[in-house]
Design an enzyme around this catalytic site. Structure first.
Site, PDB file in Angstrom:
ATOM      1  N   HIS A  46       0.858  -1.198   0.000  1.00  0.00           N
ATOM      2  CA  HIS A  46       0.000   0.000   0.000  1.00  0.00           C
ATOM      3  C   HIS A  46       0.889   1.240   0.000  1.00  0.00           C
ATOM      4  O   HIS A  46       1.200   1.781  -1.061  1.00  0.00           O
ATOM      5  CB  HIS A  46      -0.925  -0.075   1.218  1.00  0.00           C
TER       6      HIS A  46
ATOM      7  N   HIS B 128      -2.536  -0.463 -11.540  1.00  0.00           N
ATOM      8  CA  HIS B 128      -3.411  -0.042 -10.444  1.00  0.00           C
ATOM      9  C   HIS B 128      -4.669  -0.882 -10.483  1.00  0.00           C
ATOM     10  O   HIS B 128      -5.148  -1.237 -11.555  1.00  0.00           O
ATOM     11  CB  HIS B 128      -3.773   1.447 -10.599  1.00  0.00           C
TER      12      HIS B 128
ATOM     13  N   ASP C  30       2.784   6.585  -7.411  1.00  0.00           N
ATOM     14  CA  ASP C  30       4.068   6.330  -6.763  1.00  0.00           C
ATOM     15  C   ASP C  30       5.240   6.380  -7.720  1.00  0.00           C
ATOM     16  O   ASP C  30       6.392   6.371  -7.282  1.00  0.00           O
ATOM     17  CB  ASP C  30       4.037   4.964  -6.075  1.00  0.00           C
TER      18      ASP C  30
HETATM   19  N1  CMC Z   1       4.629  -4.871 -13.487  1.00  0.00           N
HETATM   20  C1  CMC Z   1       4.497  -5.942 -14.289  1.00  0.00           C
HETATM   21  N2  CMC Z   1       3.341  -6.595 -14.494  1.00  0.00           N
HETATM   22  C2  CMC Z   1       2.271  -6.144 -13.853  1.00  0.00           C
HETATM   23  C3  CMC Z   1       2.324  -5.016 -13.007  1.00  0.00           C
HETATM   24  C4  CMC Z   1       3.557  -4.377 -12.830  1.00  0.00           C
HETATM   25  N3  CMC Z   1       3.666  -3.314 -12.027  1.00  0.00           N
HETATM   26  N4  CMC Z   1       1.097  -4.790 -12.486  1.00  0.00           N
HETATM   27  C5  CMC Z   1       0.297  -5.725 -13.000  1.00  0.00           C
HETATM   28  N5  CMC Z   1       1.001  -6.544 -13.829  1.00  0.00           N
HETATM   29  C6  CMC Z   1       0.478  -7.659 -14.625  1.00  0.00           C
HETATM   30  C7  CMC Z   1       0.233  -8.872 -13.750  1.00  0.00           C
HETATM   31  O1  CMC Z   1       1.380  -9.699 -13.714  1.00  0.00           O
HETATM   32  C8  CMC Z   1      -0.922  -9.484 -14.471  1.00  0.00           C
HETATM   33  O2  CMC Z   1      -0.410 -10.127 -15.625  1.00  0.00           O
HETATM   34  P1  CMC Z   1      -1.054 -11.531 -16.138  1.00  0.00           P
HETATM   35  O3  CMC Z   1      -2.421 -11.174 -16.618  1.00  0.00           O
HETATM   36  O4  CMC Z   1      -0.139 -11.968 -17.208  1.00  0.00           O
HETATM   37  O5  CMC Z   1      -1.045 -12.449 -14.957  1.00  0.00           O
HETATM   38  C9  CMC Z   1      -1.742  -8.316 -14.956  1.00  0.00           C
HETATM   39  O6  CMC Z   1      -0.798  -7.250 -15.114  1.00  0.00           O
HETATM   40  C10 CMC Z   1      -2.859  -7.874 -14.014  1.00  0.00           C
HETATM   41  O7  CMC Z   1      -2.276  -7.565 -12.757  1.00  0.00           O
HETATM   42  P2  CMC Z   1      -2.951  -7.841 -11.347  1.00  0.00           P
HETATM   43  O8  CMC Z   1      -1.885  -8.239 -10.376  1.00  0.00           O
HETATM   44  O9  CMC Z   1      -4.132  -8.738 -11.513  1.00  0.00           O
HETATM   45  O10 CMC Z   1      -3.516  -6.419 -10.975  1.00  0.00           O
HETATM   46  P3  CMC Z   1      -4.035  -5.973  -9.544  1.00  0.00           P
HETATM   47  O11 CMC Z   1      -5.140  -5.033  -9.777  1.00  0.00           O
HETATM   48  O12 CMC Z   1      -4.327  -7.113  -8.642  1.00  0.00           O
HETATM   49  O13 CMC Z   1      -2.757  -5.238  -8.938  1.00  0.00           O
HETATM   50  C11 CMC Z   1      -1.184  -3.594  -8.369  1.00  0.00           C
HETATM   51  C12 CMC Z   1      -2.583  -3.874  -8.926  1.00  0.00           C
HETATM   52  C13 CMC Z   1      -1.071  -2.097  -8.075  1.00  0.00           C
HETATM   53  C14 CMC Z   1      -0.985  -4.348  -7.024  1.00  0.00           C
HETATM   54  C15 CMC Z   1      -0.132  -4.055  -9.407  1.00  0.00           C
HETATM   55  O14 CMC Z   1      -0.319  -3.369 -10.612  1.00  0.00           O
HETATM   56  C16 CMC Z   1       1.293  -3.861  -8.890  1.00  0.00           C
HETATM   57  O15 CMC Z   1       1.813  -4.734  -8.186  1.00  0.00           O
HETATM   58  N6  CMC Z   1       1.940  -2.716  -9.224  1.00  0.00           N
HETATM   59  C17 CMC Z   1       3.261  -2.444  -8.720  1.00  0.00           C
HETATM   60  C18 CMC Z   1       3.178  -1.947  -7.279  1.00  0.00           C
HETATM   61  C19 CMC Z   1       2.678  -0.525  -7.205  1.00  0.00           C
HETATM   62  O16 CMC Z   1       3.080   0.343  -7.966  1.00  0.00           O
HETATM   63  N7  CMC Z   1       1.789  -0.275  -6.218  1.00  0.00           N
HETATM   64  C20 CMC Z   1       1.223   1.062  -6.000  1.00  0.00           C
HETATM   65  C21 CMC Z   1      -0.216   1.115  -6.383  1.00  0.00           C
HETATM   66  S1  CMC Z   1      -0.866   2.774  -6.431  1.00  0.00           S
HETATM   67  C22 CMC Z   1      -1.014   3.243  -4.768  1.00  0.00           C
HETATM   68  C23 CMC Z   1      -2.329   3.880  -4.450  1.00  0.00           C
HETATM   69  O17 CMC Z   1      -3.148   4.210  -5.297  1.00  0.00           O
HETATM   70  O18 CMC Z   1      -2.591   4.049  -3.259  1.00  0.00           O
END
Ligand code: CMC
Length: 492
Positions: free
Chosen positions: A289, A328, A384
């Site tokens: 987070h 996101h 971020d």
């Molecule tokens: N780098 C590489 N691949 C990614 C990334 C990333 N940053 N984010 C998502 N993916 C891929 C993921 O591997 C998946 O691929 P596949 O369909 O082949 O399995 C696909 O995109 C969908 O991802 P997800 O994990 O289902 O997406 P989610 O909504 O569960 O996760 C997230 C969102 C923010 C946790 C994720 O994008 C991530 O880990 N990002 C990096 C960490 C980050 O920057 N976090 C800050 C978020 S913003 C803070 C706020 O708003 O408060």
């Protein structure tokens, strides 16, 4: 969901035995009430027992738990608005305290309201000396966020008269003065606690807040407490104070993210707001987070130069790496906050010098946003991606990043606190079923249901002690290995 109840749309659900149930679809949010599902009963496949249906949604991927008028997000279009006002306009033309007022009270303040509001908050910046003494007792290297969480929770001990557990459970629902008093205290004192945590970490004496007569802004006063040495009239850089103010605005609220959901969860028990804010800050402290801006900086440092970007992106695409600051849960487009901060990064560099990581970040963004892996998954920079670079350029140590996120988010947490207390107030109208109830999720129990308790004798398993202790294995420090080395005398 507002019950204008012209809504006569239904989902018809049919059970395997052909019974039909009409589930109302409420207008506006196109939502059904999970409660309505409880009328449907099905026999379990295991023992044919009849059970009511529940919705199962770990991670809250598609579950709303409240109505809110605070923050609007359209993730597909990359839109963020506080109380209807675009984040871009607020970042450009407003200031953090005005935005905090807007979030909490729902309207922009008039000039007189704003003046009074600022005066109230800036005259609540002192913390009790016992809290300062408490903070001094932390380890020299205590993480500022842990100190902040513990001290915010400790603040509830200072105000027993404002604690619903010690007074009356509905203390805040019907008394807006009591609500305001806690808002002024929390917004006023949070930067002081954060600054003391920072000074503790770098081994410098804590600064007291500036006198409100000096007219320092919220972020100027915070920077003053962080940086003043012995200068009697220290005034922080206006440009850095402004940049921090913009960072505070874009971080102030983001609807039901994990920490805000935690705030509402805790508020539903009517616990005092200091404990609730400490709990929400605890949720934000987690690396998934509030920890992402720090992770972005570490990632950019590790990439080190533009010529290493392709190699890094290959690792991301083969899923051995993750591109931090991208993607996101809600935004499937460019996060509007990232756009604002990308621009602001340049303004900050004009003051404090260019951070070399920005060139890697900009090129990384350019290549990623042209690459099919990221385009097809709708992965764009989030808030971020650029916030960490700005914090770094301004000389904040990495462990202050989550706290720099938590401080402005307190405005959002308090807005949700205020809103959920008002839901309680309007409980008689019962516009939102469940709004006044303590938050208590359901589970799907998948464990054993009926076992006979064996005797201690039957549980003796001398023959296979290693196996039976496997679940209790732990790590031992060298100290305890020495203390318990074979031959030491212990009374058992
Ligand atoms: N780098 C590489 N691949 C990614 C990334 C990333 N940053 N984010 C998502 N993916 C891929 C993921 O591997 C998946 O691929 P596949 O369909 O082949 O399995 C696909 O995109 C969908 O991802 P997800 O994990 O289902 O997406 P989610 O909504 O569960 O996760 C997230 C969102 C923010 C946790 C994720 O994008 C991530 O880990 N990002 C990096 C960490 C980050 O920057 N976090 C800050 C978020 S913003 C803070 C706020 O708003 O408060």
């Amino acid at each position: 969901m507002s019950q204008s109840n012209k809504d006569s749309r239904y989902l018809i659900l049919q059970t395997p035995s052909k019974e039909e149930y009409k589930i109302t679809v409420h207008e506006g949010d196109v939502a059904i009430l999970a409660k309505d599902l409880a009328q449907i009963k099905l026999k379990t496949s295991t023992n044919q027992e009849e059970k009511q249906i529940t919705s199962f949604d770990p991670g809250f991927m598609n579950t709303a738990c409240c109505e809110s008028t605070i923050t609007y997000i359209d993730g597909d279009k990359g839109i963020l608005r506080y109380r209807g006002y675009p984040i871009e306009q607020l970042a450009e033309k407003s200031n953090f305290l005005e935005v905090a007022y807007l979030l909490i009270y729902g309207e922009l303040p008039t000039a007189t309201q704003l003046e009074t509001w600022q005066e109230r908050i800036m005259s609540h910046t002192y913390i009790h000396v016992t809290l300062m003494d408490y903070m001094k007792s932390f380890r020299y290297d205590a993480h500022p966020m842990s100190m902040f969480i513990a001290t915010m929770a400790a603040m509830s001990t200072e105000y027993p008269e404002s604690n619903p557990t010690l007074t009356r459970r509905d203390l805040f629902e019907f008394d807006h003065r009591a609500r305001n008093q806690q808002i002024f205290r929390i917004l006023g004192k949070a930067p002081t606690i954060a600054a003391c945590a920072y000074r503790h970490r770098i081994g410098r004496p804590y600064n007291y807040p500036t006198e409100s007569s000096r007219g320092y802004s919220y972020t100027e006063n915070f920077l003053y407490m962080l940086d003043r040495l012995s200068e009697p009239d220290y005034r922080p850089s206006p440009a850095i104070a402004k940049a921090l103010d913009v960072l505070f605005i874009v971080h102030a609220d983001h609807e039901l993210n994990c920490s805000t959901a935690a705030m509402r969860h805790l508020t539903s028990t009517r616990v005092d707001p200091y404990t609730a804010v400490a709990g929400a800050a605890g949720a934000l402290y987690g690396p998934l987070h509030g920890g992402a801006s720090e992770a972005v900086v570490r990632m950019l440092e590790e990439i080190g130069s533009v010529d290493k970007i392709d190699e890094f992106l290959s690792g991301v695409k083969s899923k051995t790496r993750r591109l931090m600051g991208f993607g996101h849960r809600i935004y499937k487009n460019y996060d509007p906050r990232a756009k604002i901060l990308k621009e602001y990064a340049e303004k900050v560099f004009a003051e404090v010098g260019r951070d070399p990581l920005i060139d890697i970040a900009v090129e990384l963004e350019r290549r990623a946003t042209q690459d099919d892996y990221f385009v097809s998954r709708k992965l764009y920079p989030n808030v971020d991606f650029y916030s960490g670079i700005i914090y770094r350029a301004c000389g904040f140590p990495l462990d202050m990043y989550p706290l720099l996120f938590a401080l402005p988010r307190i405005a959002g947490w308090l807005a949700h606190w205020y809103e959920s207390l008002r839901e309680e107030k309007s409980a008689a109208k019962a516009s939102i079923p469940g709004a006044t109830h303590v938050m208590r999720a359901r589970q799907t129990y998948v464990g054993d249901v009926n076992k006979e308790l064996p005797s201690q004798e039957e549980r003796k398993d001398i023959s296979n002690q290693n196996k039976s202790l496997a679940a209790l294995k732990t790590y031992h420090s060298n100290l305890s290995k020495r203390r318990r080395a074979p031959g030491t005398a212990q009374r058992v």
